[in-house]
Design an enzyme around this catalytic site. Structure first.
Site, PDB file in Angstrom:
ATOM      1  N   ASP A   1       0.853  -1.194   0.000  1.00  0.00           N
ATOM      2  CA  ASP A   1       0.000   0.000   0.000  1.00  0.00           C
ATOM      3  C   ASP A   1       0.884   1.238   0.000  1.00  0.00           C
ATOM      4  O   ASP A   1       1.848   1.334   0.751  1.00  0.00           O
ATOM      5  CB  ASP A   1      -0.883   0.018   1.251  1.00  0.00           C
ATOM      6  CG  ASP A   1      -1.962  -1.044   1.204  1.00  0.00           C
ATOM      7  OD1 ASP A   1      -2.845  -0.936   0.357  1.00  0.00           O
ATOM      8  OD2 ASP A   1      -1.895  -1.980   2.020  1.00  0.00           O
ATOM      9  N   GLU A   2       0.540   2.180  -0.833  1.00  0.00           N
ATOM     10  CA  GLU A   2       1.285   3.431  -0.855  1.00  0.00           C
ATOM     11  C   GLU A   2       0.317   4.595  -0.707  1.00  0.00           C
ATOM     12  O   GLU A   2      -0.890   4.433  -0.841  1.00  0.00           O
ATOM     13  CB  GLU A   2       2.078   3.560  -2.154  1.00  0.00           C
ATOM     14  CG  GLU A   2       1.251   3.350  -3.406  1.00  0.00           C
ATOM     15  CD  GLU A   2       2.106   3.287  -4.663  1.00  0.00           C
ATOM     16  OE1 GLU A   2       2.469   4.370  -5.137  1.00  0.00           O
ATOM     17  OE2 GLU A   2       2.385   2.182  -5.141  1.00  0.00           O
TER      18      GLU A   2
END
Length: 884
Positions: free
Chosen positions: A561-562
């Site tokens: 996840d960014e």
């Protein structure tokens, strides 16, 4: 402007604390040395006694006014979606004190508000603060004051509201306001929130928009839905969950007697491979005995069959199980257990030839947002194995908590594993998600090395692989704050090298961003070498923990996840992009670079990489390892099949994790009192999971609806699967943002887990094969024929009967608090007619608040009628509903 010495001190302390609380602190708070002791209580008008009194006597009421946006909503945010809440405070005793504040969790950030007495602001994540206005004049006894606010998106379920509002003042002990503390209903075991007002207005409170066609599931509507089910006792006796590939029932429908138990002959099978399955048989009443029916086990290797395949033969004289490996024999024993009816001494004679449809049959449990005990995980493993699930994806790290002991980095659990009320976050994290102030609360905690190894060993004994996940680079606030606290500790010891060794944030970074969960400081800096040193240190230790427990770490889920917009103003990243030799030419490439580099670190440690589709899709395939698992979580009604197919066509191992049907944190049914988030579905009951055809994602447009119960079109002509391309498997997800107890986790997972197992193991004969040429699907296409639908619904009826008449009793023996369904009912011609989704469960009714009675047949009633279901063992009841 002249500022006194004391005021300077207070100002410095306040600024430092506020910056930390707001997530804006980019360097350690400055030391303040004034040479004098500060008495904060002398500065503020409020005393500890006042705080205690407010906590005890202030009544809070949270009422959703409307989900219909007004002209006061911010049209530039969330497409204008906005709801309005009236937050009312009533003083049971007079309150004269000032200078106190209330911290509370509100999932959707507040945009605007009106109040004569209060101000409210968003701090970080879901944490908000209510302050008193200058003209606040206190509360008279019995007086109410209100705060009207608007927040983005919607609030469609009572469980959206978080508990444990905290009253505090500088220099005093914070307290939780008693009226906001959750409690457990003794009959149902469900968590209740006393400060939340019930929904009553369908159009203004229950609907998301004018186009929302979702129907509130009343007992009357449920009665019509349940009416198609009929009891099937004969079919239940023979049923096995998950359904085997091939079953031949004895022509004479004979039965084998197991009243004396079974006499086990292991043959060439290792005891360790089957001990857990034999123990489960014993708990179901099938003991091992030398006088019992012979149970002969053996392994015959067959390279043409899938791992875990087996055959099971039950005759009057013996039971024989042959597996292609130890896992296969184990699975055969679980099918034998599935034939057992608790309290019965016979099982049907039959022959089974069975193998799994998917290699990967998984369940994710998020223990990071709210912790769940080792005991729960051990119970879950037992039930996963009972229904032939073989992958536990354990989500151990996120913004709100780090749950695995890493011996060389004690700060990760000393600080990152607990939430209390510490604005500096040097002792614990701030109380996101309504955590309250008690660091010993059950929502806090972690698995010690020995705890985790016990989980691993229990999983190994049940042929389950544990895939740990410590999310990164986004969703990493707990790790970031822990490593910043470590930095401060070693800076104070004047050991700068050690202080910076595993630092995860650039203190000079002034980037303003917000994650999906509204954090401004939750993303590991991709441009610091110390970030990768941290990954290496953590993964080296996790690998050793696994090895020492006897379950090698062969696959790790990095999350991937960014956070869009992170790092833009980080000097470290500006310099990295300008001067690196890694091929990164712009900020937008940093997220993919981080994932690719971490995947490379894992490869060097001989660990395979897994991650979520939204982060993994941006990587360069050439920079990734040969084996990559990707969990595809895009919603089907928004064309999610396209991304799934793109990732599969990379020759990556795709695990279907579609939220439309596989997110078990979503409500079972469409009712504001049903627990859970609903951003992709208002109702994900067990039948919907049973209906899933994971091999063919777009076909669901023919009979499923979008999140507002409108039809949709799935166009699979753009990105069809490459010829012959298959998925690795499917995975159920239980995210824990508002799931605070182990019992509630079980309520969310069960009985949906059994339907998940059915779809993971068994390819239904009514499933529509995938069309590799691509096609368009809608409610007007008829690929899923009427005949297929009739076959599916017939099999669902048997499945539902099997749960109600056979499997729930087994769950109860394992002390699993599965969700008891609400009851369908109508009053017709003065008589109560009632039915239930799982025939076999007891239905109870109550008239005008009198004693509860068992419902058997239509009966005359007059007045207010309440209904509920009761567990097989009689210890729990469902949520109560009223018949109109």
């Amino acid at each position: 402007m002249h500022i006194s010495k004391m005021n300077k001190t207070v100002l410095a302390l306040t600024i430092a604390a506020s910056l930390s609380l707001l997530g804006c602190e980019k360097s350690p708070a400055p030391a303040v040395d004034t040479g004098e002791k500060i008495n904060l209580q002398a500065i503020y008008s409020v005393s500890q006694g006042d705080i205690d009194k407010i906590a005890q006597h202030l009544q809070v009421n949270y009422r959703v006014v409307t989900n219909i946006p007004s002209d006061k909503c911010d049209r530039e945010v969330a497409d204008g979606a906005c709801f309005e809440v009236e937050l009312t405070f009533t003083a049971q005793q007079a309150i004269a004190a000032k200078d106190w504040t209330i911290h509370f969790s509100q999932i959707a950030p507040i945009q605007s508000f009106e109040s004569d007495d209060f101000s409210v602001k968003h701090l970080n994540g879901d944490l908000h603060q209510i302050s008193l206005k200058d003209n606040f004049s206190g509360f008279a006894a019995g007086e109410s004051k209100s705060l009207l606010f608007r927040a983005q998106f919607w609030s469609l379920a009572e469980s959206d509201v978080m508990p444990n509002y905290i009253v505090s003042a500088p220099g005093l002990e914070a307290r939780v306001i008693a009226s906001t503390k959750p409690f457990i209903d003794t009959d149902s075991g469900l968590e209740m929130l006393p400060h939340v007002a019930s929904f009553t207005d369908i159009e203004r409170q229950f609907k998301r928009s004018a186009a929302d066609k979702t129907q509130w599931l009343t007992p009357e509507k449920l009665y019509q839905r349940n009416a198609v089910l009929t009891e099937d006792q004969l079919g239940v006796v023979q049923a096995i969950i998950p359904t085997p590939k091939s079953v031949s029932i004895d022509a004479n429908r004979g039965y084998a007697n197991i009243s004396q138990g079974v006499a086990v002959s292991l043959g060439n099978v290792n005891h360790a491979d089957v001990d857990a399955a034999l123990s489960r048989l014993s708990t179901l009443g099938v003991k091992q005995s030398t006088t019992g029916l012979p149970l002969r086990l053996s392994i015959i290797k067959d390279d043409d069959k899938v791992i875990g395949s087996y055959s099971l033969t039950v005759t009057e004289k013996a039971i024989t199980i042959v597996g292609v490996d130890g896992n296969g024999v184990f699975n055969g024993l679980q099918s034998l257990a599935s034939l057992v009816t608790v309290g019965e001494s016979r099982i049907p004679m039959l022959v089974i030839d069975d193998e799994p449809h998917y290699v990967f049959r998984g369940m994710l449990v998020d223990v990071a947002r709210n912790f769940h005990s080792k005991e729960f995980i051990l119970t879950l493993l037992e039930q996963m194995a009972a229904y032939k699930l073989n992958k536990l994806h354990l989500h151990l790290g996120d913004d709100e908590g780090w749950r695995l002991e890493i011996p060389s980095l004690p700060e990760l659990t000393d600080i990152g594993a607990k939430r209390c009320f510490d604005v500096t976050e040097e002792h614990c994290l701030m109380p996101q998600l309504g955590a309250g102030i008690d660091e010993n609360s059950s929502v806090n905690g972690y698995y010690s090395v020995s705890d985790y190894q016990e989980i691993l060993q229990a999983a190994s004994a049940r042929h389950i692989q544990v895939i740990p996940s410590l999310d990164m680079p986004g969703h990493s606030r707990a790790a970031i704050k822990a490593m910043t606290a470590r930095y401060k500790k070693y800076q104070a010891l004047e050991d700068e090298a050690k202080a910076k060794q595993f630092l995860l944030e650039d203190f000079e970074d002034t980037t303003k961003y917000a994650s999906v969960q509204f954090y401004a400081d939750n993303t590991i800096n991709a441009c610091l070498e110390s970030s990768y040193d941290f990954v290496i240190e953590v993964m080296t230790q996790v690998k050793k923990i696994h090895a020492d427990a006897g379950q090698p770490l062969t696959r790790y889920h990095i999350g991937a996840d960014e956070t869009a917009g992170a790092w833009l103003d980080s000097p470290a990243c500006i310099d990295f992009v300008a001067n690196n030799d890694k091929g990164v030419t712009k900020m937008s490439e940093l997220g993919a670079y981080f994932i690719e580099r971490v995947a490379g670190i894992l490869s060097e440690l001989d660990i395979e990489t897994a991650g979520w589709s939204d982060g993994m899709e941006h990587t360069n395939v050439d920079n990734m390892p040969a084996i990559v698992q990707v969990n595809a979580w895009d919603t089907l009604f928004w064309g999610g099949h396209d991304k799934v197919h793109q990732l599969a066509n990379r020759d990556w191992q795709v695990v279907i994790s579609s939220p439309d049907v596989l997110y078990f944190d979503f409500p079972h049914e469409a009712d504001p009192k049903e627990h859970g988030y609903y951003w992709a579905s208002r109702h994900t009951n067990t039948e919907k999971v049973f209906q899933f055809m994971p091999d063919n994602l777009p076909v669901h447009a023919e009979f499923w609806l979008d999140r507002e119960d409108n039809t949709y079109v799935a166009d699979d002509t753009k990105t069809p699967l490459a010829a012959g391309q298959k998925f690795l498997g499917i995975q159920g997800q239980l995210w824990s943002e508002n799931v605070r107890t182990d019992d509630m986790v079980e309520h969310k997972i069960f009985p949906r887990l059994l339907a998940l197992a059915e779809r993971a193991w068994h390819l239904a004969d009514w499933a529509v094969p995938y069309n590799y040429q691509g096609a368009k699907y809608s409610s007007q296409s008829n690929t899923f024929t009427t005949k297929m639908q009739a076959l599916r619904d017939s099999q669902w009826s048997l499945f539902a009967n099997t749960l109600g008449q056979k499997e729930f009793a087994k769950l109860e023996l394992a002390q699993v608090d599965y969700r008891l369904p609400t009851v369908g009912a109508i009053v017709q011609a003065g008589k109560l007619h009632a039915n239930i989704a799982f025939p076999g469960l007891t239905i109870e009714y109550q008239v005008n608040g009198e004693n509860w009675l068992i419902y058997q047949d239509p009966i005359a009633v007059s007045g207010q009628v309440s209904i509920r279901s009761r567990s097989t063992n009689g210890l729990r009841t469902s949520r109560i509903t009223q018949v109109k």
